[in-house]
Design a protein around this motif. Structure first.
Motif, short mmCIF file in Angstrom:
data_model
loop_
_atom_site.label_atom_id
_atom_site.label_comp_id
_atom_site.label_asym_id
_atom_site.label_seq_id
_atom_site.Cartn_x
_atom_site.Cartn_y
_atom_site.Cartn_z
N TYR A 204 0.37 -38.53 -90.13
CA TYR A 204 -1.30 -37.43 -89.67
C TYR A 204 -1.47 -37.19 -88.57
CZ TYR A 204 0.47 -36.70 -94.79
OH TYR A 204 1.09 -36.72 -95.97
N THR B 143 -6.24 -33.76 -87.94
CA THR B 143 -6.67 -32.36 -89.03
C THR B 143 -5.26 -32.33 -90.37
OG1 THR B 143 -6.42 -31.58 -87.02
CG2 THR B 143 -5.88 -29.93 -88.75
N GLY B 144 -4.21 -33.22 -90.18
CA GLY B 144 -3.58 -33.61 -91.53
C GLY B 144 -3.94 -34.32 -92.36
N CYS B 145 -4.78 -35.18 -92.09
CA CYS B 145 -5.60 -36.50 -93.08
C CYS B 145 -6.06 -35.58 -93.95
CB CYS B 145 -5.84 -37.62 -92.86
SG CYS B 145 -5.04 -38.75 -91.92
N LEU B 146 -7.05 -34.32 -93.11
CA LEU B 146 -8.32 -33.86 -93.35
C LEU B 146 -7.68 -31.86 -94.85
CD1 LEU B 146 -10.38 -32.96 -91.03
CD2 LEU B 146 -10.94 -34.90 -93.19
N LYS B 147 -6.85 -31.86 -94.75
CA LYS B 147 -5.63 -31.37 -94.99
C LYS B 147 -4.71 -31.42 -96.27
CE LYS B 147 -4.63 -27.65 -91.78
NZ LYS B 147 -3.34 -27.36 -90.88
N GLU B 148 -4.96 -32.65 -96.45
CA GLU B 148 -4.32 -33.68 -97.29
C GLU B 148 -5.38 -34.05 -98.12
OE1 GLU B 148 -0.55 -34.33 -98.68
OE2 GLU B 148 -0.64 -33.26 -96.51
N TYR C 184 -7.84 -32.85 -98.70
CA TYR C 184 -8.65 -31.11 -99.40
C TYR C 184 -7.43 -30.69 -100.22
CZ TYR C 184 -9.64 -26.29 -100.04
OH TYR C 184 -9.82 -25.56 -100.49
N ALA C 185 -5.73 -30.61 -100.17
CA ALA C 185 -5.11 -31.37 -100.99
C ALA C 185 -5.14 -31.28 -102.68
CB ALA C 185 -3.40 -30.80 -100.60
N THR D 23 -7.71 -30.04 -104.39
CA THR D 23 -7.84 -29.27 -104.94
C THR D 23 -7.05 -29.31 -106.78
OG1 THR D 23 -7.62 -28.44 -103.09
CG2 THR D 23 -6.54 -27.05 -105.02
#
Length: 114
Positions: free
Chosen positions: A6, A9-14, A16-17, A20
């Motif tokens: 990651y 940006t990928g770390c932040l997306k993970e 967030y997921a 969620t």
């Protein structure tokens, strides 16, 4: 996800997921608990990071860490008894590489190993 790398940006997306998913599961558990007459729900989200090893070579640091994420829910049932439920979301191992620069320590990569 094992072996996946990651960037920031990928770390932040993970993250967030994961939050969620946690929110959805907590909402389902809370709705079920309340449908059975439960009340006074409180949630406690716990994100724990354990550093397993740290290696420094020149301007590069390699960090092996375990991250766990879980939620503890506490409430009172319709008959007045205390009730607790725990939801485990993740327990993963990561290898992070950090590089010292003129801006300080910057994460170069993060790899989920397990």
């Amino acid at each position: 996800m094992q072996g996946k790398q990651y960037d920031k940006t990928g770390c932040l997306k993970e993250a967030y997921a994961a939050f969620t998913v946690l929110d959805r599961h907590e909402s389902e558990i809370e709705a079920d608990f309340k449908s059975r007459g439960g009340q006074e729900i409180s949630n406690l989200l716990v994100h724990k990071v354990t550093i397993n090893s740290f290696t420094l070579k020149g301007n590069t640091a390699v960090v092996m860490e375990t991250q766990s994420l879980h939620s503890n829910m506490h409430g009172v049932t319709a008959d007045g008894k205390d009730h607790a439920e725990s939801l485990k979301l993740a327990n993963n191992v990561y290898r992070d590489v950090w590089v010292r620069s003129t801006q300080g320590w910057l994460q170069q990569s993060g790899t989920q190993l397990k």
